[in-house]
Design an enzyme around this catalytic site. Structure first.
Site, PDB file in Angstrom:
ATOM      1  N   ASP A 222       9.260   3.274  -1.031  1.00  0.00           N
ATOM      2  CA  ASP A 222      10.252   3.716  -0.041  1.00  0.00           C
ATOM      3  C   ASP A 222      11.619   3.146  -0.432  1.00  0.00           C
ATOM      4  OD1 ASP A 222      11.604   4.404   2.446  1.00  0.00           O
ATOM      5  OD2 ASP A 222       9.619   4.776   3.259  1.00  0.00           O
ATOM      6  N   HIS A 245      13.218   5.106  -3.013  1.00  0.00           N
ATOM      7  CA  HIS A 245      14.110   6.074  -2.374  1.00  0.00           C
ATOM      8  C   HIS A 245      15.574   5.649  -2.407  1.00  0.00           C
ATOM      9  CE1 HIS A 245      10.503   7.811   0.123  1.00  0.00           C
ATOM     10  NE2 HIS A 245      10.323   7.849  -1.175  1.00  0.00           N
TER      11      HIS A 245
END
Ligand code: NAG
Ligand code: NAG
Ligand code: NAG
Length: 399
Positions: A222, A245
Site C-alpha cells: 500500500d 502506492h
C-alpha cells in the site's frame, strides 16, 4: 549537647538525601528482557517478560534501556505505556515475531507505545508481523469477513522521540502508525512486504505534528508514506519507495472531525515501479477542510503510474453514477518542483481538483516525465486548477 548535634546532623542528612532523590537522576540502567523471563525460543509468548522489564525501566528515575538481545521473541499484542520517569530506550537487537493464530491478532496493535516522552526505539532488530497469515482478512471490499488487523508498531501520544535503525517486515496492516504524536524523528528504517499485501502502508501519520522522516526505504503493498487529517509540519527526505502506492496525502475529508493538513515537504525521493508517485486525494463527496503549504521537490520516478496526481474525486467502490458529488477540501499552495523520470501510465501529470473549491496557487516547476510506451508522448490532464508553471514542462499544457 552532643546527642542534640548528632540529631541535627542526621536531620540535615535526611533532608539532603531526600532532596537529592527528588532532583538528581539516577545513572542510566539496562533492563534486559531475558532477566525478566523472556525465553527467546520464537514460540513461547514473551509479552509478560517484556512488560515487566518495561514497567521497571519506566519507573527508573533516569535514562533506562529495555534491552532485547539477539534471538527470536514471540510477542502477542502488547502496549508499553507511560508516562515514565526518565528517558527511555527500547533497544531491539533480536527479532520480534507476531502470532499467526487468528484468535491472537484481531486487534489494532501488535506492539504499541502510549504516552511516552523522550523515547528511542532502535537497535538494528527486525519486527516480523507474519502478515501472510492475516492478509486475506483485510480486503474489506472483497471479503465479507473483513476484520480489524494490527499495525506492527503503533505510537500514540508520543513526544520528542526517535525511531531509528529498524526493519519492519510483513506487517498484517500498517507497519508504523503514528497518532497524536509530536516531534518524532524516523530515520534508517526499512519496510518490506509483498506488492499485493493489502493495507500494509509503510508509515501512516494522523493528527501528528513536527514529524521528520529521512533515509528510509519502503517496499510494500500500500502507501509508502500516508498522511491524513491533522498531519502538520511533516518533513520527508531521502526516501526510496517501491513497490507500493507511493507517497500520499489523504484520503482527506471523510469524517466530520477533519483537521487541516499543512506544511508537508517531500524532498529527494526516488520511486521505483509504484502505482502512484506523489499524490493528494480527497473523498468525493467530503466534509470541508484545508490542505495547504505542500511541496514535492527533487524527485525521481522510475516506471511509476500516475507520477504526479491530485485526485479530488476519490471514491473507490462508489456506484459509477456517483451523481454530482464534489469534494469540499480546499487544496492550496502546492509546489511540484524538479520531478523527472518515466511514467508507466500515459497521463503522467493529472490534477483533478474540486469543481466547488478549485485548487489555488499550484506551481509546476521543471517537470520532465516521459511515457514508457514507444512513440507515444506522455500527457497532462488538469481540471479546476489555478496556478503557474516555470521551466521545463513535459508533459505541458496544464497551467
Ligand atoms: C524529556 O526531555 C525534556 C527535554 O530534554 C525534559 O524537559 C523532560 O523532563 C524529559 N522527560 C522525561 C520523562 O525524560
Ligand atoms: C510551510 O511548511 C514548511 C514546512 O514544510 C514550513 O517550514 C513553513 O514555515 C510553512 N510556511 C507557511 C507560510 O506556513
Ligand atoms: C537533495 O538533493 C540535492 C541535489 O541532488 C542535494 O543538493 C541536497 O543536499 C539533497 N538534500 C538532502 C536533504 O538530501
Amino acid at each position: 549537647m552532643a546527642s542534640r548535634l548528632v540529631f541535627c546532623i542526621a536531620i540535615v542528612l535526611i533532608f539532603l538525601w531526600s532532596v537529592a532523590d527528588a532532583f538528581v537522576y539516577s545513572p542510566p540502567k539496562i533492563f534486559n528482557v531475558v532477566n525478566y523471563g523472556a525465553r527467546a525460543d520464537g514460540n513461547t509468548d514473551d509479552s509478560q517478560a517484556f512488560l515487566r522489564a518495561w514497567s521497571d525501566a519506566c519507573q527508573w528515575k533516569g535514562s533506562s534501556t529495555v534491552l532485547i538481545p539477539g534471538g527470536t521473541y514471540m510477542l502477542h499484542s502488547i502496549t508499553f505505556s507511560g508516562p515514565c520517569l526518565g528517558e527511555m530506550t527500547f533497544f531491539i537487537r533480536g527479532t520480534l515475531k507476531a502470532p499467526t493464530i487468528p484468535a491472537l491478532f484481531f486487534t489494532d496493535t501488535w506492539i504499541g507505545f502510549h504516552s511516552v516522552d523522550n523515547l528511542t526505539v532502535t537497535g538494528s532488530g527486525y519486527l516480523d508481523g507474519q502478515g501472510a497469515s492475516a492478509w486475506h482478512y483485510n480486503d474489506c471490499f472483497k471479503n465479507s469477513q473483513c476484520l480489524p488487523l494490527p499495525s506492527s508498531l503503533r505510537f500514540d501520544f508520543i513526544r520528542n522521540s526517535k525511531i531509528q535503525y529498524l526493519s519492519s517486515i510483513n506487517s498484517k496492516k500498517v507497519h508504523i502508525n503514528l497518532f497524536a504524536c509530536n516531534n518524532i524523528d524516523i530515520s534508517y528504517v526499512r519496510v518490506s512486504a509483498p506488492e499485493n499485501s493489502p493495507n500494509t502502508d509503510g508509515i501512516h501519520i494522523g493528527a501528528s505534528t513536527n514529524i521528520k522522516i529521512s533515509r528510509v526505504s519502503i517496499g510494500t503493498g500500500d502507501d509508502c508514506i500516508s498522511m491524513v487529517s491533522g498531519s502538520q509540519n511533516i518533513d520527508i527526505s531521502e526516501v526510496i519507495c517501491g513497490p507500493g502506492h507511493g507517497i500520499s496525502i489523504g484520503s482527506l475529508g471523510k469524517g466530520s472531525q477533519n483537521h487541516n493538513v499543512m506544511g508537508i515537504s517531500v524532498r529527494n525521493a526516488t520511486f521505483w515501479n509504484t502505482e502512484n508517485g506523489v499524490r493528494i486525494k480527497t473523498w468525493s463527496p467530503s466534509w470541508s477542510s484545508l490542505a495547504s503549504n505542500i511541496s514535492f521537490q527533487n524527485i525521481i520516478m522510475k516506471n511509476v503510474g500516475n507520477p504526479i496526481i491530485i485526485d479530488q474525486k476519490y471514491c473507490p467502490h462508489c456506484p459509477p453514477s456517483g451523481g454530482e458529488s464534489v469534494s469540499k477540501v480546499q487544496i492550496r499552495d502546492v509546489e511540484f518542483n524538479d520531478i523527472s523520470g518515466t511514467s508507466s501510465s500515459k497521463v503522467a501529470l493529472s490534477l483533478q481538483c474540486s469543481k466547488l473549491v478549485p485548487c489555488q496557487n499550484v506551481k509546476l516547476v521543471d517537470i520532465d516525465l516521459a511515457y514508457k510506451g514507444l512513440g507515444v508522448l506522455a500527457i497532462a490532464s488538469c481540471s479546476n486548477v489555478i496556478g503557474t508553471s516555470y521551466g521545463i514542462q513535459n508533459p505541458g499544457g496544464c497551467l
